[in-house]
Every structure is written in structure tokens, then in C-alpha cells.
Design a protein around this motif. Structure first.
Motif, PDB file in Angstrom:
ATOM      1  N   ASP A  25      22.890   8.690  20.792  1.00  0.00           N
ATOM      2  CA  ASP A  25      23.414   9.872  20.752  1.00  0.00           C
ATOM      3  C   ASP A  25      24.787  10.081  20.003  1.00  0.00           C
ATOM      4  O   ASP A  25      25.693   9.423  20.545  1.00  0.00           O
ATOM      5  CB  ASP A  25      23.487  10.820  21.884  1.00  0.00           C
ATOM      6  N   GLU A  26      24.718  10.334  18.929  1.00  0.00           N
ATOM      7  CA  GLU A  26      26.170  10.233  18.209  1.00  0.00           C
ATOM      8  C   GLU A  26      27.380  10.927  18.982  1.00  0.00           C
ATOM      9  O   GLU A  26      28.308  10.213  18.880  1.00  0.00           O
ATOM     10  CB  GLU A  26      26.148  11.287  16.888  1.00  0.00           C
ATOM     11  N   GLU A  27      27.165  12.058  19.400  1.00  0.00           N
ATOM     12  CA  GLU A  27      28.298  12.795  20.120  1.00  0.00           C
ATOM     13  C   GLU A  27      28.853  11.633  21.397  1.00  0.00           C
ATOM     14  O   GLU A  27      30.006  11.765  21.741  1.00  0.00           O
ATOM     15  CB  GLU A  27      27.883  14.063  20.573  1.00  0.00           C
ATOM     16  N   GLU A  28      27.752  11.456  22.173  1.00  0.00           N
ATOM     17  CA  GLU A  28      28.226  10.466  23.265  1.00  0.00           C
ATOM     18  C   GLU A  28      28.782   9.262  23.043  1.00  0.00           C
ATOM     19  O   GLU A  28      29.749   8.786  23.531  1.00  0.00           O
ATOM     20  CB  GLU A  28      26.903  10.354  24.066  1.00  0.00           C
ATOM     21  N   HIS A  29      28.327   8.601  21.863  1.00  0.00           N
ATOM     22  CA  HIS A  29      28.988   7.339  21.405  1.00  0.00           C
ATOM     23  C   HIS A  29      30.023   7.445  20.997  1.00  0.00           C
ATOM     24  O   HIS A  29      31.280   6.843  21.349  1.00  0.00           O
ATOM     25  CB  HIS A  29      28.277   6.743  20.322  1.00  0.00           C
ATOM     26  N   ASN A  30      30.403   8.715  20.084  1.00  0.00           N
ATOM     27  CA  ASN A  30      31.788   8.772  19.644  1.00  0.00           C
ATOM     28  C   ASN A  30      32.681   9.128  20.908  1.00  0.00           C
ATOM     29  O   ASN A  30      34.115   8.878  20.627  1.00  0.00           O
ATOM     30  CB  ASN A  30      31.864  10.008  18.636  1.00  0.00           C
ATOM     31  N   GLN A  31      32.434  10.021  21.847  1.00  0.00           N
ATOM     32  CA  GLN A  31      33.408  10.397  22.807  1.00  0.00           C
ATOM     33  C   GLN A  31      33.606   9.079  23.879  1.00  0.00           C
ATOM     34  O   GLN A  31      34.763   8.819  23.961  1.00  0.00           O
ATOM     35  CB  GLN A  31      32.701  11.025  23.844  1.00  0.00           C
ATOM     36  N   SER A  32      32.555   8.005  23.744  1.00  0.00           N
ATOM     37  CA  SER A  32      32.949   6.694  24.466  1.00  0.00           C
ATOM     38  C   SER A  32      33.983   6.015  23.546  1.00  0.00           C
ATOM     39  O   SER A  32      34.985   5.439  24.384  1.00  0.00           O
ATOM     40  CB  SER A  32      31.768   5.909  24.521  1.00  0.00           C
ATOM     41  N   ARG A  33      33.863   5.998  22.370  1.00  0.00           N
ATOM     42  CA  ARG A  33      34.962   5.461  21.563  1.00  0.00           C
ATOM     43  C   ARG A  33      36.282   6.073  21.032  1.00  0.00           C
ATOM     44  O   ARG A  33      37.174   5.478  20.736  1.00  0.00           O
ATOM     45  CB  ARG A  33      34.303   4.886  20.233  1.00  0.00           C
ATOM     46  N   GLY A  34      36.154   7.217  21.812  1.00  0.00           N
ATOM     47  CA  GLY A  34      37.423   7.976  21.087  1.00  0.00           C
ATOM     48  C   GLY A  34      37.670   8.429  19.940  1.00  0.00           C
ATOM     49  O   GLY A  34      38.813   8.876  19.463  1.00  0.00           O
ATOM     50  N   VAL A  35      36.891   8.016  19.051  1.00  0.00           N
ATOM     51  CA  VAL A  35      36.801   8.371  17.583  1.00  0.00           C
ATOM     52  C   VAL A  35      35.421   8.485  17.058  1.00  0.00           C
ATOM     53  O   VAL A  35      34.482   8.058  17.336  1.00  0.00           O
ATOM     54  CB  VAL A  35      37.635   7.285  16.905  1.00  0.00           C
ATOM     55  N   LYS A  36      35.134   9.144  15.863  1.00  0.00           N
ATOM     56  CA  LYS A  36      33.932   9.496  15.276  1.00  0.00           C
ATOM     57  C   LYS A  36      33.566   8.229  14.487  1.00  0.00           C
ATOM     58  O   LYS A  36      34.129   7.958  13.503  1.00  0.00           O
ATOM     59  CB  LYS A  36      33.953  10.598  14.428  1.00  0.00           C
ATOM     60  N   THR A  77      27.506  -2.150  25.388  1.00  0.00           N
ATOM     61  CA  THR A  77      28.337  -1.998  26.746  1.00  0.00           C
ATOM     62  C   THR A  77      27.691  -1.187  27.936  1.00  0.00           C
ATOM     63  O   THR A  77      27.542  -0.152  27.781  1.00  0.00           O
ATOM     64  CB  THR A  77      29.579  -1.468  26.781  1.00  0.00           C
ATOM     65  N   VAL A  78      26.913  -1.895  28.774  1.00  0.00           N
ATOM     66  CA  VAL A  78      26.260  -1.116  30.039  1.00  0.00           C
ATOM     67  C   VAL A  78      27.084  -0.559  31.093  1.00  0.00           C
ATOM     68  O   VAL A  78      27.806  -1.099  31.916  1.00  0.00           O
ATOM     69  CB  VAL A  78      25.132  -1.878  30.451  1.00  0.00           C
ATOM     70  N   PHE A  79      26.987   0.627  31.354  1.00  0.00           N
ATOM     71  CA  PHE A  79      27.598   1.431  32.163  1.00  0.00           C
ATOM     72  C   PHE A  79      26.428   1.965  33.249  1.00  0.00           C
ATOM     73  O   PHE A  79      25.162   2.114  32.879  1.00  0.00           O
ATOM     74  CB  PHE A  79      28.419   2.892  31.779  1.00  0.00           C
ATOM     75  N   GLU A  80      26.829   2.616  34.442  1.00  0.00           N
ATOM     76  CA  GLU A  80      25.851   2.915  35.262  1.00  0.00           C
ATOM     77  C   GLU A  80      25.447   4.144  34.709  1.00  0.00           C
ATOM     78  O   GLU A  80      23.993   4.478  34.764  1.00  0.00           O
ATOM     79  CB  GLU A  80      26.403   3.435  36.630  1.00  0.00           C
ATOM     80  N   GLU A  81      26.154   4.850  33.868  1.00  0.00           N
ATOM     81  CA  GLU A  81      25.603   6.496  33.378  1.00  0.00           C
ATOM     82  C   GLU A  81      24.760   6.223  32.182  1.00  0.00           C
ATOM     83  O   GLU A  81      24.217   7.158  31.470  1.00  0.00           O
ATOM     84  CB  GLU A  81      26.673   7.428  33.293  1.00  0.00           C
ATOM     85  N   LYS A  98      19.952   4.709  28.450  1.00  0.00           N
ATOM     86  CA  LYS A  98      19.748   4.951  27.098  1.00  0.00           C
ATOM     87  C   LYS A  98      19.466   3.278  26.456  1.00  0.00           C
ATOM     88  O   LYS A  98      19.421   3.591  25.142  1.00  0.00           O
ATOM     89  CB  LYS A  98      21.052   5.465  26.332  1.00  0.00           C
ATOM     90  N   ILE A  99      19.430   2.552  27.055  1.00  0.00           N
ATOM     91  CA  ILE A  99      18.999   1.049  26.637  1.00  0.00           C
ATOM     92  C   ILE A  99      17.787   1.270  25.494  1.00  0.00           C
ATOM     93  O   ILE A  99      17.711   0.897  24.397  1.00  0.00           O
ATOM     94  CB  ILE A  99      18.859  -0.010  27.574  1.00  0.00           C
ATOM     95  N   GLU A 100      16.569   1.888  25.990  1.00  0.00           N
ATOM     96  CA  GLU A 100      15.305   2.005  25.368  1.00  0.00           C
ATOM     97  C   GLU A 100      15.466   2.577  24.115  1.00  0.00           C
ATOM     98  O   GLU A 100      14.946   2.145  23.091  1.00  0.00           O
ATOM     99  CB  GLU A 100      14.528   2.730  26.288  1.00  0.00           C
TER     100      GLU A 100
END
Length: 325
Positions: free
Chosen positions: A113-124, A148-152, A156-158
Motif C-alpha cells: 500500500d503506497e501510503e503505508e510504505h511512504n509513512q514507514s519511510r518518512g518520504v514519498k 523488512t518484517v514487523f509484527e504489524e 502484507k507479505i502475500e
């Protein structure tokens, strides 16, 4: 029984600067210079003499270094296996210059998910990842997706596998998150998550070092009987041209290289620190993947056998297995 008695990997920090602000990393917070071409030429000469096979061009964001293509070309000329991990913000700009120079190219993705990935990286940067995949494919490169695998995000791996990796025939690398120093990464991976990761590691074109999972189940490195061989398997060089010991993440000592890496590494003072690898109080419970990966490959123990199938699988897919011997 020890199989290899020399360092096999160099983690070469080109700069600590980064154009992302990932919450699970503090490297980008540090002021930093860039390594120089002159120092690199001197150091790879000695890295080769020490028996190093792989140079991981890391950071920070390695593509921020304007001479990365030249550094990679020099390493390839000397017969090293090269690896680069990038957030892809700059890859479309420099792809042509990097073409054919990286054996193991990793694109970081934390969510489909674009928004979730960008939030994780702190940048678009999600759109840049997708652009980079297309550019790399046109250049006949074979990037991997580093997740990078987190509990949350384990569930999303699949979707990453089905929506990004399989359509593009890319390897999915599962990288269990780890904590170090004061950097907190959230909830520890549960037994259920570790079980899921083992199952995913058996899928086609998915790489998971199962020894990472075994080590976590066993509570990490034990200082009374350490599995970590960070200082003897891995040479860490900083942007200031310093040798960092015993490893970057728990580094307690650094030495200015001054055009004498070979002599410095073999010195009594350095080897005394190497002898303490995995035995410092900070090493208790450590599960840092960067150093456990080479540690598992140099000594025959239960972790060696756990790591072997996935290591052979990945290097067979990438075609680098012959260069490791």
C-alpha cells in the motif's frame, strides 16, 4: 569447527546521509561526509588481501554518493561481489550509470500500500520503487524486493509477493526487524509470526534465512557461548575512513585507517577486540541480521545447517554461488 578464518564481507558505509527518515533506523540522523575515491582504492586493495569476497555499499542512502558507479566499477574489476540496497528515490536518475555493476540490487518495500510504505519511510517513494522496477527490467537487471518484517506488516507479505514480485519475477527477501542501541522498532516478532516467516521462506523466489528465526527462538546471541562472529567475518568502514569494531551497530571502538587497513586489521590492538566478538555485554540477546548472516557461514553448528539451504537457494537464483568459493 571453523571453516573460514578470514573476513568475507565488508560493510562499506559510503555516507550516513539519507533522503528518507525511516523510524526503525537512526543512521540518517547523523552528520556525515562521503567516502573518497582515493581512500576506496587503497582499502579495496587490502580487502582483497584479507580475503573479503563481498562489498556491501551501504549507508545512509548509497545512491547519494555521486561516484557510486565508479566505486562499483573498481570493486567489480577486482573481482568482488557487490550489493546495494536503495529506497529508489534516486535509482531512476542513476540507473544507466549503475547498469551491470551491482550483483545483488535490493529495492526496499515495506508494504504493498503506497501510503503505508511512504509513512514507514518518512518520504514519498513508493512510486519510485515501481518506476525503478520497470527501469531495472529494461536494463536487464534483476533487483530483489527487500521487505523488512514487523509484527504489524507480516500479513502484507502475500500481497507484496503476488502483486510486485511474481509479476516481475523478482526475489522477495524477508528481513526480520531487529532493535539496536536506543532504536526501538516496536513489538518483538511473536512465535506465530516467526512460524509464518518459516512457511514463507519455502515459497518459490522467496529468501528467508531460517537461522535468523532459530536464533530469535533461542533468545539471540549468548555471550557465554556466542554465535556472533561479526568482527572476524565482517569489516566495517565508516564514511570518515575508520575501521569500526566490533560491528557498526554496537561499535565501541574505531581506528583511523590511514592507508594501512591490512596492517591495522592484523594489529594486536584490533585483534584483541576481534577476540571479544559476541562476548561484550551489549552482545547479549543480539539478533542483528547484518552480522549473523556471515557468522552462520563460517562455522559448522546448528545455525550453519539452518542457514545453508536458503543461502544456496538465493545464490543459485542470483548466479553468484561460484564467486563465493
Amino acid at each position: 569447527m571453523k571453516l573460514i578464518n578470514h573476513p568475507v564481507l565488508c560493510n562499506y558505509y559510503l555516507t550516513y546521509r539519507c533522503n528518507a527518515t525511516c523510524g526503525f533506523c537512526d543512521i540518517w540522523e547523523k552528520p556525515s561526509p562521503y567516502i573518497t575515491l582515493e581512500n576506496f582504492k587503497e582499502n579495496i586493495r587490502d580487502l582483497k588481501k584479507l580475503g573479503v569476497k563481498v562489498i556491501d555499499f551501504t549507508g545512509g542512502e548509497p545512491l547519494l554518493h555521486r561516484e557510486l558507479d565508479q566505486l562499483l566499477a573498481l570493486a567489480k574489476k577486482e573481482g568482488f561481489i557487490t550489493t546495494v540496497t536503495t529506497n529508489c528515490l534516486l535509482y531512476p536518475k542513476y540507473a544507466e550509470r549503475l547498469k551491470g555493476k551491482i550483483d545483488m540490487l535490493h529495492f526496499s518495500v515495506d508494504s504493498p500500500d503506497e501510503e503505508e510504505h511512504n509513512q514507514s519511510r518518512g518520504v514519498k517513494c513508493f512510486d519510485k520503487v515501481l518506476d525503478s522496477i520497470e527501469i531495472a527490467k529494461k536494463n536487464k537487471e534483476r533487483p530483489d524486493i527487500l521487505f523488512t518484517v514487523f509484527e504489524e506488516n507480516v500479513d502484507k507479505i502475500e500481497r507484496v509477493w503476488k502483486e510486485i514480485c511474481r509479476p516481475n519475477n523478482l526475489v522477495l527477501i524477508l528481513n526480520p526487524v531487529f532493535e539496536y542501541n536506543n532504536v526501538e522498532t516496536g513489538e518483538s516478532l511473536s512465535a506465530e509470526t516467526l512460524k509464518k516467516l518459516v512457511c514463507w521462506g519455502k515459497q518459490k523466489n522467496v529468501y528467508l534465512n531460517e537461522a535468523f528465526i532459530e536464533l530469535r527462538k533461542n533468545g539471540g546471541n549468548k555471550i557465554e557461548n556466542p554465535v556472533c562472529k561479526a568482527a572476524s567475518t565482517t569489516i566495517v568502514i565508516s564514511p570518515e575512513n575508520k575501521l569500526i569494531l566490533p560491528c557498526y551497530h554496537l561499535g565501541t571502538k574505531d581506528f583511523q585507517i590511514k592507508n594501512n587497513l591490512l596492517e591495522l586489521y592484523k594489529s594486536k590492538e584490533v585483534q584483541e577486540i576481534v577476540a571479544l566478538e559476541g562476548r561484550l555485554k551489549e552482545c547479549e540477546g543480539c539478533v542483528i541480521n547484518c552480522y549473523m548472516q556471515p557468522s552462520f557461514s563460517v562455522e559448522i553448528n546448528k545455525y550453519f545447517w539452518k542457514a545453508l539451504p536458503s543461502t544456496l537457494k538465493y545464490n543459485y537464483i542470483k548466479g553468484t554461488w561460484k564467486e563465493l568459493f
